[in-house]
Design a protein around this motif. Sequence first.
Motif, PDB file in Angstrom:
ATOM      1  N   MET A  44       0.852  -1.183   0.000  1.00  0.00           N
ATOM      2  CA  MET A  44       0.000   0.000   0.000  1.00  0.00           C
ATOM      3  C   MET A  44       0.890   1.235   0.000  1.00  0.00           C
ATOM      4  O   MET A  44       1.586   1.535   0.977  1.00  0.00           O
ATOM      5  CB  MET A  44      -0.884  -0.009   1.254  1.00  0.00           C
ATOM      6  CG  MET A  44      -1.597   1.291   1.522  1.00  0.00           C
ATOM      7  SD  MET A  44      -2.921   1.638   0.367  1.00  0.00           S
ATOM      8  CE  MET A  44      -4.193   0.592   1.036  1.00  0.00           C
ATOM      9  N   GLY A  45       0.876   1.965  -1.124  1.00  0.00           N
ATOM     10  CA  GLY A  45       1.746   3.125  -1.264  1.00  0.00           C
ATOM     11  C   GLY A  45       1.001   4.431  -1.440  1.00  0.00           C
ATOM     12  O   GLY A  45       1.610   5.443  -1.795  1.00  0.00           O
ATOM     13  N   SER A  46      -0.304   4.421  -1.197  1.00  0.00           N
ATOM     14  CA  SER A  46      -1.112   5.627  -1.380  1.00  0.00           C
ATOM     15  C   SER A  46      -1.593   6.146  -0.027  1.00  0.00           C
ATOM     16  O   SER A  46      -2.293   5.448   0.709  1.00  0.00           O
ATOM     17  CB  SER A  46      -2.313   5.322  -2.276  1.00  0.00           C
ATOM     18  OG  SER A  46      -3.188   6.430  -2.320  1.00  0.00           O
ATOM     19  N   LEU A  51      -3.431   0.387   6.228  1.00  0.00           N
ATOM     20  CA  LEU A  51      -2.559   1.536   6.439  1.00  0.00           C
ATOM     21  C   LEU A  51      -1.428   1.559   5.429  1.00  0.00           C
ATOM     22  O   LEU A  51      -1.092   0.546   4.814  1.00  0.00           O
ATOM     23  CB  LEU A  51      -1.980   1.493   7.866  1.00  0.00           C
ATOM     24  CG  LEU A  51      -2.984   1.466   9.016  1.00  0.00           C
ATOM     25  CD1 LEU A  51      -2.250   1.405  10.355  1.00  0.00           C
ATOM     26  CD2 LEU A  51      -3.913   2.676   8.961  1.00  0.00           C
ATOM     27  N   PHE A  52      -0.857   2.737   5.285  1.00  0.00           N
ATOM     28  CA  PHE A  52       0.273   2.931   4.382  1.00  0.00           C
ATOM     29  C   PHE A  52       1.401   1.979   4.788  1.00  0.00           C
ATOM     30  O   PHE A  52       1.768   1.881   5.954  1.00  0.00           O
ATOM     31  CB  PHE A  52       0.760   4.381   4.448  1.00  0.00           C
ATOM     32  CG  PHE A  52       1.886   4.689   3.502  1.00  0.00           C
ATOM     33  CD1 PHE A  52       1.626   5.069   2.197  1.00  0.00           C
ATOM     34  CD2 PHE A  52       3.204   4.603   3.920  1.00  0.00           C
ATOM     35  CE1 PHE A  52       2.662   5.356   1.318  1.00  0.00           C
ATOM     36  CE2 PHE A  52       4.239   4.890   3.055  1.00  0.00           C
ATOM     37  CZ  PHE A  52       3.969   5.265   1.750  1.00  0.00           C
ATOM     38  N   GLY A  53       1.959   1.245   3.817  1.00  0.00           N
ATOM     39  CA  GLY A  53       3.028   0.302   4.089  1.00  0.00           C
ATOM     40  C   GLY A  53       2.572  -1.121   4.286  1.00  0.00           C
ATOM     41  O   GLY A  53       3.403  -2.041   4.295  1.00  0.00           O
ATOM     42  N   ASP A  54       1.262  -1.329   4.474  1.00  0.00           N
ATOM     43  CA  ASP A  54       0.751  -2.697   4.582  1.00  0.00           C
ATOM     44  C   ASP A  54       0.949  -3.432   3.260  1.00  0.00           C
ATOM     45  O   ASP A  54       1.006  -2.808   2.189  1.00  0.00           O
ATOM     46  CB  ASP A  54      -0.737  -2.703   4.938  1.00  0.00           C
ATOM     47  CG  ASP A  54      -1.003  -2.294   6.373  1.00  0.00           C
ATOM     48  OD1 ASP A  54      -0.024  -2.146   7.129  1.00  0.00           O
ATOM     49  OD2 ASP A  54      -2.184  -2.121   6.741  1.00  0.00           O
ATOM     50  N   LEU A  81      -3.719   1.172  -5.498  1.00  0.00           N
ATOM     51  CA  LEU A  81      -3.144   1.126  -4.150  1.00  0.00           C
ATOM     52  C   LEU A  81      -1.838   1.912  -4.052  1.00  0.00           C
ATOM     53  O   LEU A  81      -1.282   2.055  -2.954  1.00  0.00           O
ATOM     54  CB  LEU A  81      -2.890  -0.326  -3.729  1.00  0.00           C
ATOM     55  CG  LEU A  81      -4.129  -1.201  -3.500  1.00  0.00           C
ATOM     56  CD1 LEU A  81      -3.715  -2.652  -3.310  1.00  0.00           C
ATOM     57  CD2 LEU A  81      -4.915  -0.716  -2.297  1.00  0.00           C
ATOM     58  N   GLY A  82      -1.340   2.392  -5.164  1.00  0.00           N
ATOM     59  CA  GLY A  82      -0.101   3.167  -5.149  1.00  0.00           C
ATOM     60  C   GLY A  82       1.147   2.308  -5.110  1.00  0.00           C
ATOM     61  O   GLY A  82       2.218   2.783  -4.717  1.00  0.00           O
ATOM     62  N   GLY A  83       1.038   1.051  -5.531  1.00  0.00           N
ATOM     63  CA  GLY A  83       2.205   0.168  -5.556  1.00  0.00           C
ATOM     64  C   GLY A  83       2.263  -0.561  -6.880  1.00  0.00           C
ATOM     65  O   GLY A  83       1.594  -0.190  -7.838  1.00  0.00           O
TER      66      GLY A  83
END
Length: 631
Positions: A379-381, A421-424, A442-444
């Motif tokens: 998750m990068g967003s 959460l961000f980074g998950d 998801l930004g990844g």
Amino acid sequence: MDKSIQYIKSILKTVVGIITLPLLFVACPASAQNTISSSGGAIEQVFDTIKPVTEAGFHGFFQLLDNQPIVFILLSLALGTLIGKFSLKTISLGSTAGTLLIGVLFSMIAQAAYGIAYSIPGVLSSFMLLLFMYALGLKVGPQFFSGLRKGGLAFLVIGFIVWSLNWVICFFGAMLAGLAPGYATGLISGSYTITAILGVGQDALTSGAFIPPDDMSVQQVGANMAAAYAISYVLSTVLTIMLIRYLPRIFGYDAVAEAKLAETDFSGGGTDPVPGAPGALTMTFTSIGLRAFTVTHKSFIDRTLSQLAKDFPEVPILRVVRDGKILNMTTDPTVQKDDIITVRADVHDLIETEGKLIGLESDDPQARNVPIEVADVTMGSHKISGKSLDELRLQLSAGVTVQAMFRAGNELPLGPKTDVLFGDVMRLNGPDAAIQRAAKQLGGHAILFTMKSEVIYLAFAMLVGYLVGVITITISGIPFALGTSAGVIMAGIGVSYFRSRNPNFGGPVNEGARSFLQDFGLNAFVAVLAANVGSKVMTAFGGDTILWIVLIGIAGALIPPLVAFWIGIKVFGLNTIISDGAAAGGRNSTPSLNAIMEESHSSVAAVPYPVSYAFTTVLALIGGYLSMILS
């Protein structure tokens, strides 16, 4: 009867001669060619020369193994693995002990019968062992730090017990048996299977820290060390492998069941492999399925895909087949009567509802052949961070299902209210195009299963681990170092640990490749070891001394891990497989670790291994130096 026996013997000689004749061409080509030329070269005269060929053939065979070390290694691996599979009342040697026995047998016969002493460069065995350690580190990395938190002190105590008991048994055993100086240090080195102890013992001799008696030379003391080391090394290696393998069974435990309990405990209750771990990107059971239907219901006819997605969000359409052709989904086509559409949703709902809603189910292969992939996405967003899994599902691309979710390397329970959460790291399954769209949302980016090798990561990680392991600090003549094996396994653990938190760090590990490195690396190491120590065993036979070496060496090898294992499960309450792994590390016996992993069908025994291994390596070197001085 005598004629029958002679007839059988002649047949056996013929067979052996035919088998060994090609070996003569490799090992002794001139001898073989002379043998054939002297018989006239005619095929029918070959049998006239069977006897001399047979007599020279066995020597040629062992000479071949000396001239071609690769043949020795491969033959030991093949035959050792074969005999390791045979079991007697569920007890078997396993591939590692089998390879060691076959290699030692070849080496001893070559020395005793033909005076051939095998010597294979140690760099080959060292490299193979390092491959094993790195592959093992990749397997246990995510569990290692959890293991330290759960039982770090217990692992250190188990290691200390193994080391101290070994030293007491070997040193005082040699003293009570009246063995000459050097034997005690050799026994400690061999029964502990740490060759470096011989090095510190030799340092004590050359530095003058130990002065031999007047009737002995430094060379004689060194020879005593080597003899005790060679005999106790072979015996303790084989017997320790067997002991560690069956310790849980000896105490009445089921190794497989215990390993499953340990895996659950050290994974924090998670059932899915963490990101980057072997087997991570494997499709697990899911109630979500693919089905194809022929469109006949008016609610679907003359509607675009985007319109149908709004009206029926729970039934995403993945493919449309019309007149035997697959339509381009990006053009948002209009669904017509008798089109075949592929949908993905809960199988129960598809069976009970969608057939009535869409039309009759179809077995059209083009519609049903939609490959489903599994991918990890970070998750990068920040925009969608903090939303619940239920809210996020509505935003994800149609046809994608969340299979598992991880935070800081730990699996999270999946529920509609689970926050993301961000980074998950989310493990998604679905068609490749749908996963790629979801990853973008998801930004990844999607980390998919791949058969590509990871030579860059392997080489750099092993290089760093090796260099850390060779860093040595000498205090009062005693060298202190982590050791290359411990350094490389920690490198593997580090790579695996970082991947569990960020799958972009090198991607997933291919379990087939990792498992091959682990098995082949260790067994090849053992084959080289067997070649080099077998001849030394033969030179040490003779007199009562060898009986004491055998008895003390076996006691020093087996009693310490047995006691330490018992203390681990009774005093510290450790799982038997974890206690066994700690005992294997305390004994510095990597082949034994492999044996308990084979027996338990799990790698969880490797979790405590590096802790007790590194600790006792230092203690063993100190103890070896002291044993030489106190002799």
